[in-house]
Design a protein around this motif. Structure first.
Motif, PDB file in Angstrom:
ATOM      1  N   THR A 114       0.834  -1.209   0.000  1.00  8.36           N
ATOM      2  CA  THR A 114       0.000   0.000   0.000  1.00  8.36           C
ATOM      3  C   THR A 114       0.866   1.256   0.000  1.00  8.36           C
ATOM      4  O   THR A 114       0.376   2.339  -0.296  1.00  8.36           O
ATOM      5  N   GLY A 115       2.143   1.119   0.376  1.00  8.23           N
ATOM      6  CA  GLY A 115       3.045   2.269   0.444  1.00  8.23           C
ATOM      7  C   GLY A 115       3.316   2.748   1.844  1.00  8.23           C
ATOM      8  O   GLY A 115       4.209   3.560   2.070  1.00  8.23           O
ATOM      9  N   SER A 116       2.557   2.231   2.846  1.00  9.82           N
ATOM     10  CA  SER A 116       2.747   2.664   4.230  1.00  9.82           C
ATOM     11  C   SER A 116       3.605   1.692   5.035  1.00  9.82           C
ATOM     12  O   SER A 116       3.872   1.934   6.210  1.00  9.82           O
ATOM     13  N   GLU A 117       4.040   0.616   4.446  1.00 12.85           N
ATOM     14  CA  GLU A 117       4.838  -0.373   5.155  1.00 12.85           C
ATOM     15  C   GLU A 117       6.295   0.070   5.270  1.00 12.85           C
ATOM     16  O   GLU A 117       6.773   0.874   4.482  1.00 12.85           O
ATOM     17  N   ARG A 118       6.975  -0.513   6.276  1.00 14.35           N
ATOM     18  CA  ARG A 118       8.423  -0.336   6.401  1.00 14.35           C
ATOM     19  C   ARG A 118       9.083  -1.490   5.653  1.00 14.35           C
ATOM     20  O   ARG A 118       9.015  -2.637   6.089  1.00 14.35           O
ATOM     21  N   VAL A 119       9.714  -1.151   4.546  1.00 15.61           N
ATOM     22  CA  VAL A 119      10.288  -2.163   3.668  1.00 15.61           C
ATOM     23  C   VAL A 119      11.803  -2.139   3.794  1.00 15.61           C
ATOM     24  O   VAL A 119      12.422  -1.060   3.790  1.00 15.61           O
ATOM     25  N   VAL A 120      12.397  -3.313   3.924  1.00 14.12           N
ATOM     26  CA  VAL A 120      13.853  -3.417   3.975  1.00 14.12           C
ATOM     27  C   VAL A 120      14.407  -2.997   2.621  1.00 14.12           C
ATOM     28  O   VAL A 120      14.066  -3.582   1.594  1.00 14.12           O
ATOM     29  N   SER A 121      15.241  -1.974   2.621  1.00 15.22           N
ATOM     30  CA  SER A 121      15.706  -1.413   1.349  1.00 15.22           C
ATOM     31  C   SER A 121      16.909  -2.150   0.779  1.00 15.22           C
ATOM     32  O   SER A 121      17.183  -2.059  -0.414  1.00 15.22           O
ATOM     33  N   SER A 122      17.636  -2.883   1.625  1.00  9.61           N
ATOM     34  CA  SER A 122      18.798  -3.622   1.131  1.00  9.61           C
ATOM     35  C   SER A 122      19.113  -4.752   2.102  1.00  9.61           C
ATOM     36  O   SER A 122      18.565  -4.808   3.210  1.00  9.61           O
ATOM     37  N   ALA A 123      20.011  -5.626   1.694  1.00  7.29           N
ATOM     38  CA  ALA A 123      20.452  -6.768   2.508  1.00  7.29           C
ATOM     39  C   ALA A 123      19.332  -7.746   2.799  1.00  7.29           C
ATOM     40  O   ALA A 123      19.425  -8.554   3.726  1.00  7.29           O
ATOM     41  N   GLY A 124      18.266  -7.697   2.004  1.00  6.52           N
ATOM     42  CA  GLY A 124      17.162  -8.632   2.214  1.00  6.52           C
ATOM     43  C   GLY A 124      17.558 -10.072   1.979  1.00  6.52           C
ATOM     44  O   GLY A 124      16.972 -10.989   2.555  1.00  6.52           O
ATOM     45  N   ALA A 125      18.556 -10.289   1.149  1.00  6.61           N
ATOM     46  CA  ALA A 125      18.969 -11.656   0.843  1.00  6.61           C
ATOM     47  C   ALA A 125      19.582 -12.343   2.054  1.00  6.61           C
ATOM     48  O   ALA A 125      19.673 -13.578   2.074  1.00  6.61           O
TER      49      ALA A 125
END
Length: 392
Positions: free
Chosen positions: A366-377
């Motif tokens: 939805t756009g309001s979440e806190r998304v891990v921008s890097s190192a997700g792997a």
């Protein structure tokens, strides 16, 4: 005798202790003792001088919480761009063949790549027989006109004699009928001549409209007829198009007038155009349809060539993420979302277009979440992290 007694007295004298060697050993022992005392004191200070942290329970692992950068993407208005490939073709492809009965080609007056006007002669067919026929028909017109002239003269004389009573009115009517018949024969002869002339004119193979000659399939001396097929191929007005193959899903969002940029294969030059027709049907085998992109004429646009198009089908408000935030595996595209308990959770997403600004996410966020921008792997679902907010 006194000398001997003195020597014996000296040998019998008891030995004195070595005070110098013993002193050195004593000093060394003192130094060693002091050093040992200092070491013991330092060890005691280290062990008992500070408070030790509470020991972890036996067998318990110390949890390490990694720090990760998170981003709240929000929603951005981006142009929805669809990539498609297809074949370049004439927008209005005009095959030109024999319109009349045909014959032997005497001259070909154009070459591929040449511009022609509407009605311009592309090739000529021998018309010697047709010319003789036209002359014969012209002579028949002259004969019919002579008969009409005689009939008119006889009618005029009869009209003068009927007033004097030399001939009857019935004879006058017959003279009038003869004149009318002669006039009709003149019209028939004229019509027959025009028909012959029209047939002769059809021996010329003409351009049906102004445009660009794309192909020529006839040579002088060749005998052609209505069954000879296409002799010339033209592009009306020189207009070109890209017949872009698109998926059924993409075709539903396409509309007439959508701007496009077309790049032929092997060329760095791009051409602007717009969608002028969207296919009303879907191929049941490939599940694809065609969007036709109109293009202005250019020598680099060759019919039959392959090209790629970027078509802007409208704007959409979607979250945008950096490419490093989107992961992919055999299950599809996904991101890691940090919840209120600072634990990461896998979230499946649908990826749209990729631009310099990032990846558009058309579904799953939805756009309001806190998304891990890097190192997700390096993370796993349910793992606790220390989120560090990063400017979107």
């Amino acid at each position: 005798m006194n000398y001997e007694s003195r020597t014996i007295a000296q040998d019998e004298r008891p030995a004195l202790p070595d005070y110098d060697g013993e002193g050195r050993r004593r000093k060394r022992n003192i130094v060693v003792g002091v050093v040992v005392a200092l070491l013991v004191a330092a060890l005691a200070w280290t062990v008992f001088g500070h408070k030790k942290p509470a020991a972890a329970p036996a067998g318990a692992a110390v949890e390490q919480v990694p720090s990760v950068s998170v981003i709240v993407p929000g929603r951005s208005t981006v142009d929805r761009t669809i990539s498609a490939t297809g074949t370049i073709a004439a927008r209005v492809d005009m095959p030109v063949g024999v319109a009349g009965e045909g014959g032997m080609v005497t001259a070909v007056r154009v070459q591929p790549g040449q511009w022609v006007n509407a009605g311009q002669v592309l090739a000529s067919v021998d018309r010697s027989v047709q010319n003789q026929t036209a002359q014969s028909l012209a002579a028949q017109i002259s004969v019919a006109r002579s008969d009409q002239s005689i009939a008119q003269s006889e009618l005029d004389r009869a009209a003068q004699l009927v007033d004097r009573g030399f001939i009857s009115k019935a004879d006058l009517q017959r003279k009038q009928a003869t004149l009318n018949s002669a006039a009709a024969r003149v019209k028939v002869a004229q019509a027959t001549l025009r028909e012959a002339q029209a047939r002769t004119g059809r021996l010329d193979i003409r351009a049906p409209a102004a445009g660009l000659v794309l192909a020529r399939n006839v040579e002088p001396g060749q005998v052609v007829s209505a069954g000879s097929g296409m002799l010339f191929r033209m592009a009306k007005g020189g207009q070109m198009e890209l017949r872009a193959q698109m998926s059924e899903q993409d075709l539903t969002t396409m509309h007439v007038g959508a701007p496009a940029v077309v790049t032929p294969v092997g060329s760095t030059q791009s051409f602007k155009g717009e969608v002028w027709q969207v296919s009303p049907v879907i191929d049941p085998q490939s599940r694809q349809g065609i969007a036709r992109v109109a293009l202005k004429y250019d020598t680099a646009l060759r019919p039959g060539g392959f090209a790629q198009a970027e078509i802007t089908s409208g704007a959409a408000s979607v979250p945008q993420l950096p490419e490093s935030a989107v992961q992919s595996d055999r299950k599809g595209n996904y991101v890691y979302v940090v919840g209120a308990d600072n634990k990461v959770a896998r979230r499946a997403v649908t990826v749209g277009q990729v631009t310099d600004q990032g990846v558009s996410v058309t579904g799953g966020l939805t756009g309001s979440e806190r998304v891990v921008s890097s190192a997700g792997a390096f993370l796993s679902p349910g793992q606790k992290v220390k989120p560090i907010n990063k400017a979107s």
